[in-house]
Design an enzyme around this catalytic site. Structure first.
Site, PDB file in Angstrom:
ATOM      1  N   HIS A   1       0.814  -1.427   0.208  1.00  0.00           N
ATOM      2  CA  HIS A   1      -0.325   0.184  -0.181  1.00  0.00           C
ATOM      3  C   HIS A   1       0.383   1.204   0.035  1.00  0.00           C
ATOM      4  CE1 HIS A   1      -2.777   3.219   0.953  1.00  0.00           C
ATOM      5  NE2 HIS A   1      -3.410   1.806   0.789  1.00  0.00           N
TER       6      HIS A   1
ATOM      7  N   ASP B   1      -7.720  -4.942   0.164  1.00  0.00           N
ATOM      8  CA  ASP B   1      -8.660  -5.214  -1.269  1.00  0.00           C
ATOM      9  C   ASP B   1      -8.001  -7.149  -1.421  1.00  0.00           C
ATOM     10  OD1 ASP B   1      -9.534  -3.300  -1.756  1.00  0.00           O
ATOM     11  OD2 ASP B   1      -7.888  -2.898  -3.338  1.00  0.00           O
TER      12      ASP B   1
HETATM   13  N1  ACO Z   1       4.354  -7.338  -4.794  1.00  0.00           N
HETATM   14  C1  ACO Z   1       6.097  -7.444  -4.758  1.00  0.00           C
HETATM   15  N2  ACO Z   1       6.685  -6.293  -4.987  1.00  0.00           N
HETATM   16  C2  ACO Z   1       6.078  -5.320  -4.612  1.00  0.00           C
HETATM   17  C3  ACO Z   1       4.629  -5.084  -4.816  1.00  0.00           C
HETATM   18  C4  ACO Z   1       3.485  -6.168  -4.337  1.00  0.00           C
HETATM   19  N3  ACO Z   1       2.553  -5.858  -4.270  1.00  0.00           N
HETATM   20  N4  ACO Z   1       4.173  -3.894  -4.317  1.00  0.00           N
HETATM   21  C5  ACO Z   1       5.474  -3.184  -4.859  1.00  0.00           C
HETATM   22  N5  ACO Z   1       6.372  -4.139  -4.315  1.00  0.00           N
HETATM   23  C6  ACO Z   1       8.277  -3.724  -4.208  1.00  0.00           C
HETATM   24  C7  ACO Z   1       8.536  -3.069  -5.334  1.00  0.00           C
HETATM   25  O1  ACO Z   1       9.081  -3.707  -6.810  1.00  0.00           O
HETATM   26  C8  ACO Z   1       9.094  -2.012  -5.061  1.00  0.00           C
HETATM   27  O2  ACO Z   1      10.358  -2.547  -4.600  1.00  0.00           O
HETATM   28  P1  ACO Z   1      12.535  -2.072  -4.779  1.00  0.00           P
HETATM   29  O3  ACO Z   1      12.145  -1.148  -3.619  1.00  0.00           O
HETATM   30  O4  ACO Z   1      13.119  -3.460  -4.718  1.00  0.00           O
HETATM   31  O5  ACO Z   1      11.690  -1.669  -5.932  1.00  0.00           O
HETATM   32  C9  ACO Z   1       8.971  -1.788  -3.396  1.00  0.00           C
HETATM   33  O6  ACO Z   1       7.523  -2.860  -3.040  1.00  0.00           O
HETATM   34  C10 ACO Z   1       8.179  -0.250  -3.245  1.00  0.00           C
HETATM   35  O7  ACO Z   1       6.948  -0.641  -4.363  1.00  0.00           O
HETATM   36  P2  ACO Z   1       6.556   0.766  -4.894  1.00  0.00           P
HETATM   37  O8  ACO Z   1       5.606   0.012  -6.525  1.00  0.00           O
HETATM   38  O9  ACO Z   1       7.116   2.027  -4.762  1.00  0.00           O
HETATM   39  O10 ACO Z   1       5.372   1.124  -3.936  1.00  0.00           O
HETATM   40  P3  ACO Z   1       3.991   2.179  -4.114  1.00  0.00           P
HETATM   41  O11 ACO Z   1       3.909   2.338  -2.783  1.00  0.00           O
HETATM   42  O12 ACO Z   1       4.718   2.725  -5.603  1.00  0.00           O
HETATM   43  O13 ACO Z   1       3.252   1.125  -4.462  1.00  0.00           O
HETATM   44  C11 ACO Z   1       1.280  -0.460  -4.624  1.00  0.00           C
HETATM   45  C12 ACO Z   1       2.250   0.779  -4.118  1.00  0.00           C
HETATM   46  C13 ACO Z   1       0.078   0.470  -5.893  1.00  0.00           C
HETATM   47  C14 ACO Z   1      -0.748  -0.463  -3.807  1.00  0.00           C
HETATM   48  C15 ACO Z   1       1.883  -0.976  -5.369  1.00  0.00           C
HETATM   49  O14 ACO Z   1       2.457  -1.577  -3.689  1.00  0.00           O
HETATM   50  C16 ACO Z   1       0.781  -2.252  -5.499  1.00  0.00           C
HETATM   51  O15 ACO Z   1       1.028  -2.574  -7.109  1.00  0.00           O
HETATM   52  N6  ACO Z   1       0.626  -3.195  -5.168  1.00  0.00           N
HETATM   53  C17 ACO Z   1      -0.407  -4.587  -5.703  1.00  0.00           C
HETATM   54  C18 ACO Z   1      -1.672  -3.658  -5.859  1.00  0.00           C
HETATM   55  C19 ACO Z   1      -2.545  -3.717  -5.320  1.00  0.00           C
HETATM   56  O16 ACO Z   1      -2.864  -5.069  -4.286  1.00  0.00           O
HETATM   57  N7  ACO Z   1      -3.303  -2.577  -4.849  1.00  0.00           N
HETATM   58  C20 ACO Z   1      -4.533  -1.939  -4.046  1.00  0.00           C
HETATM   59  C21 ACO Z   1      -3.563  -1.068  -3.155  1.00  0.00           C
HETATM   60  S1  ACO Z   1      -5.113  -0.752  -2.017  1.00  0.00           S
HETATM   61  C22 ACO Z   1      -6.199  -0.001  -2.502  1.00  0.00           C
HETATM   62  O17 ACO Z   1      -6.564   0.841  -3.434  1.00  0.00           O
HETATM   63  C23 ACO Z   1      -7.040   0.618  -1.906  1.00  0.00           C
END
Ligand code: ACO
Length: 431
Positions: free
Chosen positions: A308, A366
């Site tokens: 998140h 979610d």
């Molecule tokens: N699976 C694997 N790796 C992940 C995931 C994931 N679901 N989410 C983040 N990471 C990793 C990234 O690759 C990154 O790794 P790094 O530091 O080695 O490069 C690190 O964790 C940070 O990730 P960011 O993309 O910078 O995190 P951000 O805060 O931008 O993204 C998000 C948040 C979009 C929710 C992301 O975690 C994601 O894509 N999750 C999956 C989709 C999801 O479940 N979305 C629902 C959100 S809740 C809602 O809307 C109610």
């Protein structure tokens, strides 16, 4: 009290400006950067808005590090335990919990507005038989603009309130319509004798030929999902609502913009994506292979329902819904079903795996809402639509708050230009 400021210095020129602090009632203060451009010819740069407050708001408070979520100051845990979705909607809109008379009146008003114009129903027939219900939703909600010309006067608070009632009241009717169209079943009209959730379930699952039996387990699970999803401060879809609405377009077009933003898999579309992912994994024995893919930087695969932007702790909503999810799987005795087994094993592994632990990637709301909705037998393509229904209350409250600001102006971010500098046009023959 003396005005609190910080000084920003441009080290290239030695010039500086005093930037006032913007006080909060709880949590981080802001810095008013408006003088940056005027005083230093500089713009703030914050892709993804990781450190930018786009507005002042008194509706929802989140502390991602502490795992806190409050609606109007009330912790989400208390609301989930004791409240109803309509009570929460009232709270978001009015700022206070209703007393019994206020709640009755609110219920009555919402019930009064549940029908949609027959002309709206004709829109459904124009969609392809397999249209995604979210595609239908953003179309029909935007189309409501054509049916309520009185909603155009967004400067009038009474008119805004009527639109708020209409949107909260009609959303279940429209959503159930999308579901019925998807299934090729006849549209079911609202029943004013039923509660908000019961009415929605009946319109979705009811059939004209047989009386619909309301299942209280399903109603409670749905009520919890609705309360937990009702608002979440300035996320992508809410910010979209505020930006779209800031141009003073009507609220139906505004909310349709929010629906579009919510649809994406990085946002509200994640609950549907969770189910696709679980199906793709197929069996517990395949989990390690997918975990490896999620960690691989050269692979775009992410574990849906994990991580998140704001919560770097367990999402408080996920903690609540996790319990409902486990209770429901036990109630229905389906923990052994391969899909749910895969989900629970994935949750266990991700909570222990170093990659996820180090990056604070916890299962989010979610992840569990997807599992609950699946356990309730709802088509996967409806999951994000259910999120829309709940979030409409928050979107509307945020839109109303913005529109009531005395200095409300159109949102217009700036950019750092990195394109070509001025050059002369070359006639086609010379290129
Ligand atoms: N699976 C694997 N790796 C992940 C995931 C994931 N679901 N989410 C983040 N990471 C990793 C990234 O690759 C990154 O790794 P790094 O530091 O080695 O490069 C690190 O964790 C940070 O990730 P960011 O993309 O910078 O995190 P951000 O805060 O931008 O993204 C998000 C948040 C979009 C929710 C992301 O975690 C994601 O894509 N999750 C999956 C989709 C999801 O479940 N979305 C629902 C959100 S809740 C809602 O809307 C109610």
């Amino acid at each position: 009290m003396e005005k609190q400021t910080i000084t920003a210095t441009d080290n290239r020129t030695g010039k500086n400006v005093e930037l006032p602090l913007v006080a909060s009632s709880h949590g981080a203060f802001g810095i008013d950067v408006r003088e940056l451009y005027k005083g230093l010819d500089l713009l703030s740069f914050d892709p993804g808005f990781m450190s930018t407050a786009s507005c002042r708001s008194a509706i929802t408070y989140i502390d991602g590090d502490a795992g806190l979520l409050w609606y109007r100051g009330y912790p989400i845990e208390q609301l989930a335990d004791h409240s109803s979705f309509l009570e929460v909607s009232y709270l978001l809109l009015a700022g206070e919990l209703p007393n019994a008379a206020h709640l009755d009146r609110f219920r009555e008003i919402i019930t009064h507005h549940t029908m949609v114009h027959e002309g709206v129903l004709k829109f459904y027939q124009g969609f392809r038989h397999d249209a995604h219900p979210m595609a239908i939703m953003l179309g029909v909600v935007g189309a409501l603009s054509a049916f309520y010309p009185d909603a155009m006067d967004v400067a009038d608070p009474a008119c805004r309130m009527t639109s708020a009632y209409r949107l909260i009241a009609k959303m279940p009717t429209l959503a159930a319509g999308a579901y019925k169209y998807l299934r090729g079943e006849p549209f079911i009209y609202p029943d004013d004798s039923l509660g908000y959730i019961e009415n929605f379930l009946r319109m979705m699952f009811g059939l004209p030929a047989t009386p619909y039996k309301i299942n209280p387990v399903m109603v409670r699970a749905m009520e919890t999902i609705f309360i937990l999803h009702a608002d979440h401060e300035q996320n992508a879809s809410t910010s979209t609502v505020r930006l779209a609405g800031s141009s003073r377009v009507n609220p139906f077009a505004t909310i349709s913009a929010g629906i579009s933003s919510l649809w994406g898999p990085a946002h509200g579309g994640a609950n549907e994506a969770v189910l696709h992912m679980l199906k793709q994994i197929g069996d517990v024995k395949n989990i390690p292979q997918f975990i490896a893919r999620a960690k691989d930087k050269n692979d775009s695969f992410r574990l849906m329902g994990f991580g998140h932007r704001v919560y770097k702790q367990y999402d408080p909503r996920a903690r609540i819904i996790r319990k409902s999810c486990y209770d429901l799987l036990d109630d229905l005795d389906i923990r052994g079903n391969p899909l749910f087994k895969t989900a629970l094993e994935l949750e266990r592994i991700a909570l222990e795996d170093e990659y996820f632990v180090n990056r604070q990637l916890y299962p989010n709301v979610d992840f569990y809402s997807g599992i609950i909705l699946k356990a309730l037998g709802i088509d996967t393509s409806m999951f994000t639509v259910i999120f829309v229904l709940a979030r409409t209350a928050g979107w509307i409250a945020q839109w109303m708050e913005m529109m009531a600001e005395p200095d409300q102006r159109i949102g217009r971010p700036r950019q750092i230009y990195v394109g070509q500098t001025q050059r002369d046009y070359l006639p086609l023959a010379e290129r």
